[in-house]
Write an enzyme that holds these catalytic residues in place. Structure first.
Site, short mmCIF file in Angstrom:
data_model
loop_
_atom_site.label_atom_id
_atom_site.label_comp_id
_atom_site.label_asym_id
_atom_site.label_seq_id
_atom_site.Cartn_x
_atom_site.Cartn_y
_atom_site.Cartn_z
N ASP A 256 16.68 13.09 -3.86
CA ASP A 256 17.94 12.89 -3.12
C ASP A 256 17.79 13.63 -1.79
O ASP A 256 16.87 14.45 -1.61
CB ASP A 256 19.10 13.49 -3.93
CG ASP A 256 20.43 13.38 -3.20
OD1 ASP A 256 20.69 12.35 -2.55
OD2 ASP A 256 21.22 14.34 -3.25
N SER A 257 18.71 13.35 -0.86
CA SER A 257 18.72 14.11 0.39
C SER A 257 18.97 15.59 0.12
O SER A 257 18.73 16.42 0.99
CB SER A 257 19.81 13.57 1.31
OG SER A 257 21.08 13.74 0.69
N TYR B 36 21.60 12.78 5.03
CA TYR B 36 20.93 11.54 5.47
C TYR B 36 21.93 10.57 6.09
O TYR B 36 21.55 9.66 6.82
CB TYR B 36 20.29 10.82 4.27
CG TYR B 36 18.94 11.32 3.80
CD1 TYR B 36 18.33 12.45 4.36
CD2 TYR B 36 18.26 10.66 2.78
CE1 TYR B 36 17.08 12.88 3.91
CE2 TYR B 36 17.02 11.08 2.32
CZ TYR B 36 16.44 12.20 2.89
OH TYR B 36 15.21 12.61 2.44
N GLY B 37 23.21 10.74 5.73
CA GLY B 37 24.23 9.74 6.03
C GLY B 37 24.33 9.31 7.48
O GLY B 37 24.69 8.18 7.78
N CYS C 79 19.99 8.64 -4.47
CA CYS C 79 20.72 8.82 -3.22
C CYS C 79 21.12 7.41 -2.76
O CYS C 79 20.25 6.56 -2.54
CB CYS C 79 19.80 9.48 -2.20
SG CYS C 79 20.47 9.63 -0.55
N ASN C 80 22.42 7.19 -2.62
CA ASN C 80 22.87 5.86 -2.21
C ASN C 80 22.36 5.53 -0.80
O ASN C 80 22.00 4.40 -0.50
CB ASN C 80 24.40 5.80 -2.20
CG ASN C 80 24.98 5.92 -3.59
OD1 ASN C 80 24.95 6.99 -4.20
ND2 ASN C 80 25.50 4.84 -4.11
N THR C 81 22.35 6.55 0.05
CA THR C 81 21.97 6.34 1.45
C THR C 81 20.49 5.96 1.55
O THR C 81 20.11 5.03 2.27
CB THR C 81 22.25 7.62 2.27
OG1 THR C 81 23.56 8.08 1.94
CG2 THR C 81 22.16 7.35 3.75
N GLU D 229 26.32 20.98 -0.54
CA GLU D 229 25.03 21.64 -0.26
C GLU D 229 25.20 23.16 -0.11
O GLU D 229 24.31 23.92 -0.41
CB GLU D 229 24.40 21.09 1.03
CG GLU D 229 23.79 19.72 0.89
CD GLU D 229 22.55 19.68 -0.01
OE1 GLU D 229 21.65 20.48 0.21
OE2 GLU D 229 22.52 18.84 -0.93
N CYS E 19 28.29 8.21 -3.58
CA CYS E 19 27.35 9.22 -3.10
C CYS E 19 27.11 10.17 -4.27
O CYS E 19 28.07 10.60 -4.92
CB CYS E 19 27.94 9.98 -1.92
SG CYS E 19 27.00 11.45 -1.46
N THR E 20 25.85 10.51 -4.52
CA THR E 20 25.55 11.29 -5.72
C THR E 20 26.01 12.75 -5.62
O THR E 20 26.06 13.44 -6.63
CB THR E 20 24.04 11.23 -6.04
OG1 THR E 20 23.29 11.62 -4.88
CG2 THR E 20 23.63 9.83 -6.45
N HIS E 21 26.35 13.20 -4.41
CA HIS E 21 26.92 14.55 -4.30
C HIS E 21 28.36 14.61 -4.83
O HIS E 21 28.84 15.67 -5.23
CB HIS E 21 26.96 15.01 -2.83
CG HIS E 21 25.65 15.47 -2.28
ND1 HIS E 21 24.61 14.62 -2.01
CD2 HIS E 21 25.22 16.71 -1.93
CE1 HIS E 21 23.59 15.31 -1.51
NE2 HIS E 21 23.93 16.58 -1.45
N1 DGL Z 1 23.55 12.11 -2.17
C1 DGL Z 1 23.40 11.27 -1.02
C2 DGL Z 1 23.92 9.86 -1.31
O1 DGL Z 1 24.09 9.51 -2.46
C3 DGL Z 1 24.00 11.94 0.16
C4 DGL Z 1 23.60 11.30 1.44
C5 DGL Z 1 23.55 12.19 2.61
O2 DGL Z 1 22.72 13.09 2.64
O3 DGL Z 1 24.34 11.96 3.54
O4 DGL Z 1 24.13 9.05 -0.43
#
Ligand code: DGL
Length: 268
Positions: free
Chosen positions: A9-10, A41-42, A72-74, A151, A183-185
């Protein structure tokens, strides 16, 4: 021999996916990469997210991953098609906002999606939206600032609650009854989300479905860990940033993994 599941993930968000994978497949070893040095990453261009994802995937393949979860969805939106093209023998599982089940379950016909800007602009989301969201009102909000708070280990803070209130109040005003976490966060913000929504929305987290897909692919390819592997199953965590938040979140949300965890910094 390939012997572990790679997850990345990011940042620390992918732990919400790891939690489901570990619960469903306790015999499996996992190697997890948090790219916290480049998080979020967004807001990055898709080609930059792809380049970061490629470096991480090469590292996970060196670590003998038999399957890789893009938790990570992004990164899924920016990179999964290209990852599959470049590594055709590696099974990849990605994330996508769970629009379909939310639409099926909504009684008010009003569904909310909270995701990063990158995910909302990506092709997988527009495909999903076209395919499944006809006939419902879809409320989309970019959760700017939320990933950073998770984070920093501030997922239960007053700032997190205030931001969530700003994003979710318009949805509450419009009778949204299903909230898709894209988003996984965000599952780590569930406490604050519940506080703001007061039980008026069902939170839809795709992570359990992702874990089920991991199991399906491992079974299909004859790659499931056996009992001998299980005795040695371990969880290695790598972070390109500070490993402290990763270790704290593991202790708080995945205490059952306990002694089998190790943490290391990583430069790619
Ligand atoms: N956990 C990432 C996701 O699911 C976060 C993306 C990011 O870093 O902006 O998209």
């Amino acid at each position: 021999m390939v012997n572990s599941i790679g997850i990345f993930d990011s940042g620390v968000g992918g732990l919400s996916v790891l939690r489901e994978v570990a619960a469903l497949l306790p015999r499996e070893s996992v190697r997890y990469v948090a790219d916290s040095a480049h998080c979020p990453y967004g807001h990055r261009p898709a080609d930059e997210v792809l380049a970061l994802s490629l470096d991480i995937v090469r590292f996970l393949l060196d670590k003998k991953s038999k399957l890789i979860v893009v938790a990570c969805n992004t990164a899924t939106a920016a990179a999964i098609d290209e990852l599959r093209r470049r590594f055709p023998h590696v099974p990849f599982v990605g994330m996508e906002p769970a629009v379909k089940p939310a639409v099926e379950q909504s009684r008010t016909r009003s569904v909310g999606i909270l995701a990063t800007a990158g995910t909302l602009q990506g092709r997988p989301f527009s495909r999903t939206r076209e395919r499944y969201a006809a006939g419902v009102k879809l409320h989309v909000a970019a959760g700017n600032g939320l990933v950073e708070l998770v984070e920093q280990g501030r997922e239960d803070s007053a700032e997190a609650e205030a931001l969530l209130r700003a994003y979710l109040q318009p949805m509450l005003d419009d009778s949204v009854d299903e909230l898709v976490l894209g988003c996984t966060h965000y599952p780590f913000l569930s406490g604050c989300i519940e506080k703001v929504t007061q039980g008026r929305m069902v939170i839809v987290n795709p992570a359990p479905a992702v874990a089920a897909q991991v199991e399906r692919l491992l079974v299909q390819r004859g790659l499931l860990a056996d009992e001998v592997d299980a005795a040695q199953a371990s969880y290695e965590f790598f972070s390109t940033g500070d490993v402290k938040t990763l270790a704290q979140l593991q202790k708080k949300h995945l205490p059952q993994l306990g002694e089998r965890c190790s943490f290391r910094e990583l430069s790619l």
